[in-house]
Design a protein around this motif. Structure first.
Motif, PDB file in Angstrom:
ATOM      1  N   LYS A 132       0.902  -1.096  -0.085  1.00 15.24           N
ATOM      2  CA  LYS A 132       0.110  -0.022  -0.086  1.00 15.24           C
ATOM      3  C   LYS A 132       0.953   1.318   0.109  1.00 15.24           C
ATOM      4  CE  LYS A 132      -3.671   2.171   2.321  1.00 15.24           C
ATOM      5  NZ  LYS A 132      -5.050   2.023   3.503  1.00 15.24           N
ATOM      6  N   ARG A 136       0.820   4.170  -2.900  1.00 13.71           N
ATOM      7  CA  ARG A 136       0.639   5.646  -2.473  1.00 13.71           C
ATOM      8  C   ARG A 136       1.799   6.434  -3.046  1.00 13.71           C
ATOM      9  NH1 ARG A 136      -2.134   7.828   1.803  1.00 13.71           N
ATOM     10  NH2 ARG A 136      -0.289   8.820   2.292  1.00 13.71           N
ATOM     11  N   ASP A 419      -9.819   9.949   0.274  1.00 17.52           N
ATOM     12  CA  ASP A 419     -10.733   9.041   0.029  1.00 17.52           C
ATOM     13  C   ASP A 419     -10.470   8.204  -1.398  1.00 17.52           C
ATOM     14  OD1 ASP A 419     -11.909   9.774   2.502  1.00 17.52           O
ATOM     15  OD2 ASP A 419     -13.598  10.982   1.419  1.00 17.52           O
ATOM     16  N   GLU A 420      -9.982   8.890  -2.193  1.00 12.96           N
ATOM     17  CA  GLU A 420      -9.778   8.242  -3.554  1.00 12.96           C
ATOM     18  C   GLU A 420      -8.722   7.326  -3.388  1.00 12.96           C
ATOM     19  OE1 GLU A 420      -9.562   9.136  -8.446  1.00 12.96           O
ATOM     20  OE2 GLU A 420      -9.432  10.745  -7.142  1.00 12.96           O
ATOM     21  N   GLU A 422      -8.008   5.677  -1.049  1.00  8.09           N
ATOM     22  CA  GLU A 422      -8.356   4.334  -0.312  1.00  8.09           C
ATOM     23  C   GLU A 422      -9.089   3.560  -1.202  1.00  8.09           C
ATOM     24  OE1 GLU A 422      -7.501   3.512   2.502  1.00  8.09           O
ATOM     25  OE2 GLU A 422      -6.170   4.855   2.973  1.00  8.09           O
ATOM     26  N   ALA A 423     -10.123   4.260  -2.127  1.00 10.32           N
ATOM     27  CA  ALA A 423     -10.807   3.412  -3.043  1.00 10.32           C
ATOM     28  C   ALA A 423     -10.030   2.898  -4.366  1.00 10.32           C
ATOM     29  CB  ALA A 423     -11.817   4.622  -3.698  1.00 10.32           C
ATOM     30  N   ILE A 424      -8.986   3.510  -4.379  1.00 11.18           N
ATOM     31  CA  ILE A 424      -7.944   2.811  -5.539  1.00 11.18           C
ATOM     32  C   ILE A 424      -7.221   1.686  -4.812  1.00 11.18           C
ATOM     33  CG2 ILE A 424      -5.770   3.029  -6.681  1.00 11.18           C
ATOM     34  CD1 ILE A 424      -6.623   5.921  -7.211  1.00 11.18           C
ATOM     35  N   TRP A 425      -7.022   1.822  -3.466  1.00  7.95           N
ATOM     36  CA  TRP A 425      -6.533   0.466  -2.856  1.00  7.95           C
ATOM     37  C   TRP A 425      -7.336  -0.669  -2.549  1.00  7.95           C
ATOM     38  CZ3 TRP A 425      -2.069  -2.337  -1.841  1.00  7.95           C
ATOM     39  CH2 TRP A 425      -2.116  -3.074  -0.956  1.00  7.95           C
ATOM     40  N   ASP A 426      -8.397  -0.205  -2.260  1.00  9.24           N
ATOM     41  CA  ASP A 426      -9.556  -1.369  -1.637  1.00  9.24           C
ATOM     42  C   ASP A 426      -9.536  -2.542  -2.669  1.00  9.24           C
ATOM     43  OD1 ASP A 426     -10.050  -0.109   0.465  1.00  9.24           O
ATOM     44  OD2 ASP A 426     -11.825   0.963  -0.103  1.00  9.24           O
ATOM     45  N   PRO A 427      -9.828  -2.467  -3.940  1.00 11.56           N
ATOM     46  CA  PRO A 427      -9.879  -3.486  -5.014  1.00 11.56           C
ATOM     47  C   PRO A 427      -8.454  -4.284  -5.105  1.00 11.56           C
ATOM     48  CG  PRO A 427      -9.967  -1.598  -6.068  1.00 11.56           C
ATOM     49  CD  PRO A 427      -9.832  -0.867  -4.847  1.00 11.56           C
ATOM     50  N   ALA A 436      -8.054   0.110 -11.262  1.00 14.06           N
ATOM     51  CA  ALA A 436      -8.312   1.545 -10.752  1.00 14.06           C
ATOM     52  C   ALA A 436      -7.100   2.237 -10.585  1.00 14.06           C
ATOM     53  CB  ALA A 436      -8.965   1.581  -9.168  1.00 14.06           C
ATOM     54  N   LYS A 440      -6.049   5.598 -13.162  1.00 20.53           N
ATOM     55  CA  LYS A 440      -5.720   6.767 -12.359  1.00 20.53           C
ATOM     56  C   LYS A 440      -4.569   7.392 -12.747  1.00 20.53           C
ATOM     57  CE  LYS A 440      -6.911  10.235  -9.793  1.00 20.53           C
ATOM     58  NZ  LYS A 440      -8.052  11.082  -9.951  1.00 20.53           N
TER      59      LYS A 440
END
Length: 452
Positions: A132, A136, A419-420, A422-427, A436, A440
């Motif tokens: 992660k 980042r 928030d974005e 985290e949204a990229i990392w989640d999948p 994602a 991006k």
């Protein structure tokens, strides 16, 4: 190895510093090497864009030496102030420099790592990087490059198959090794260590190295080096502000003497022009808050000046430190005009525009990315109410720096709020779905092309 013979120009300049500045080390032997990201755009600029994925993984996951450059990895020695507390027990603790070469602009570039294993400076750390954290760093460097901030670039990210325990994210978590392409890894903390040791010969050596290899000047004058660093770091501080970026950990060991930003931990982009906005949850005093970053970088450069007193008179060093503010002011004006997409006019008009713009952003709490997207080229949309009248009036005489003809301007502003991220990392975490992230990166590069 199919390197580009026309573009690949290896160097070994770091060896000139001698073993008082580095320690030979070995990379960790990882259980796996799964290629997750390769920056072909950057690799092409140093003659490595032609590597196959297998060769890439061998070079940047197993660290087989690249031809003609450093024979083995070197962990650099340095000290530094961390949140204003001096620490003599640091250095490259989970990274090393393993290659140098010239880029297509002729600059000396380092290939450095993050997460490549333990070194003599690891202390109690495991020398590893979370996957992660690597994701980042990709997002930070891509976004900053697009926004005209001098930054290192993330060249490679390889997942390594180890499970890591971390206190600030769910554990166990996945591991990775990252390669950074950077214009030097000589930090203010490098000079602090030599001053601490009273090593005059070492100080002269690193001053000469920085001037000759990083600034292209045939000189060994420490005053000249400080002069250059003041300008470069004032420029960096200004461009952080115009980008809305908060580094989070502006310690003196994280300030490169080329003025190139690097080493992204708890970074964030500020949603609004909020001087108190912080990136690091542990920065309780707001020492490195958004609005305090120029002050923080200035303070770090003061530590460089203090270190150079070992081999230089104080008076010219003090005089240069006092130039940081005067050099920062035109740079923040230029950086904000660039972000607004308008051509400069006169210093007085430009300053007035920046002042009213900053005041409106602060008092209305308008999202920064939205404003710079809407205002690009100098025409503020009608939807901006009377509180923006002063900005509209100040913008009126300005001409566009670049036309809004790129397809990017027909969509929505590209941003990178937490928030974005985290949204990229989640999948990735849940399904090993990297789509994602790659989408991006493509969107960020599209924005960069539109901004020019």
């Amino acid at each position: 190895m199919p390197i580009d013979p026309q573009a690949y120009r290896p160097e070994t300049a770091l060896l000139d510093l001698g073993p008082t500045l580095w320690d030979p080390v070995e990379a960790a032997d990882f259980p796996q090497t799964m290629l997750r990201f390769r920056n072909d755009k950057a690799a092409t600029q140093i003659g490595l864009g032609t590597l196959t994925d297998a060769e890439w993984t061998q070079a940047f996951g197993r660290f087989t030496p690249l031809p003609g450059t450093l024979p083995q990895p070197l962990a650099l020695r340095y000290h530094g102030h961390q949140f204003r507390q001096y620490n003599p027990d640091i250095g490259d603790g989970r990274g090393f420099t393993f290659a140098q070469m010239r880029d297509d602009r002729g600059r000396l570039m380092d290939l450095g790592t993050k997460g490549s294993g333990q070194t003599p400076y690891s202390r109690f750390g495991d020398g590893r990087l979370t996957l992660k954290g690597g994701v980042r760093e990709i997002l930070a460097t891509e976004m900053l490059e697009a926004l005209n901030v001098p930054t290192s670039r993330t060249l490679s990210l390889i997942e390594t198959g180890e499970e890591l325990a971390r206190g600030d994210e769910p554990s166990p978590t996945r591991s990775a090794v990252m390669v950074r392409l950077s214009h030097g890894h000589i930090r203010i903390g490098t000079f602090q260590r030599l001053a601490y040791l009273q090593d005059e010969d070492g100080m002269r050596t690193v001053v000469r190295y920085a001037l000759r290899h990083l600034y292209g000047e045939d000189s060994d004058d420490p005053v000249r080096l400080l002069d250059l660093v003041v300008t470069r770091t004032a420029t960096l501080a200004a461009r952080y502000m115009a980008a809305g970026f908060v580094h989070g950990v502006l310690n003196s060991d994280n300030i490169n003497v080329t003025g190139e930003s690097f080493d992204y931990g708890p970074w964030r982009f500020a949603p609004t022009w909020d001087p108190a906005f912080t990136a690091a949850y542990f920065d309780h005093a707001g020492l490195y808050a958004f609005g305090r970053q120029p002050e923080a970088i200035h303070w770090d450069v003061m530590q460089l000046a203090a270190s150079l007193r070992l081999i230089a008179d104080s008076d010219p060093l003090v005089a240069l430190i006092e130039q940081f503010g005067p050099r920062y002011q035109p740079q923040i004006t230029a950086a904000l005009l660039w972000r607004m997409g308008v051509l400069p006019r006169s210093p007085d008009e430009d300053r007035a525009l920046v002042q009213v713009m900053e005041r409106a952003l602060r008092t209305t709490a308008t999202p920064m990315d939205r404003f710079f997207f809407d205002a690009f080229g100098g025409a503020l949309p009608a939807g901006y109410g009377p509180e923006w009248d002063a900005v509209r009036a100040a913008l009126a005489p300005y001409g566009p720096r670049k036309a809004r003809s790129h397809a990017y301007w027909q969509g929505e502003p590209c941003s990178m709020l937490i928030d974005e991220v985290e949204a990229i990392w989640d999948p990735i975490a849940a399904h090993d779905d990297w789509s994602a992230l790659h989408a991006k990166v493509a969107a960020i590069r599209t924005m960069g092309a539109a901004l020019g």
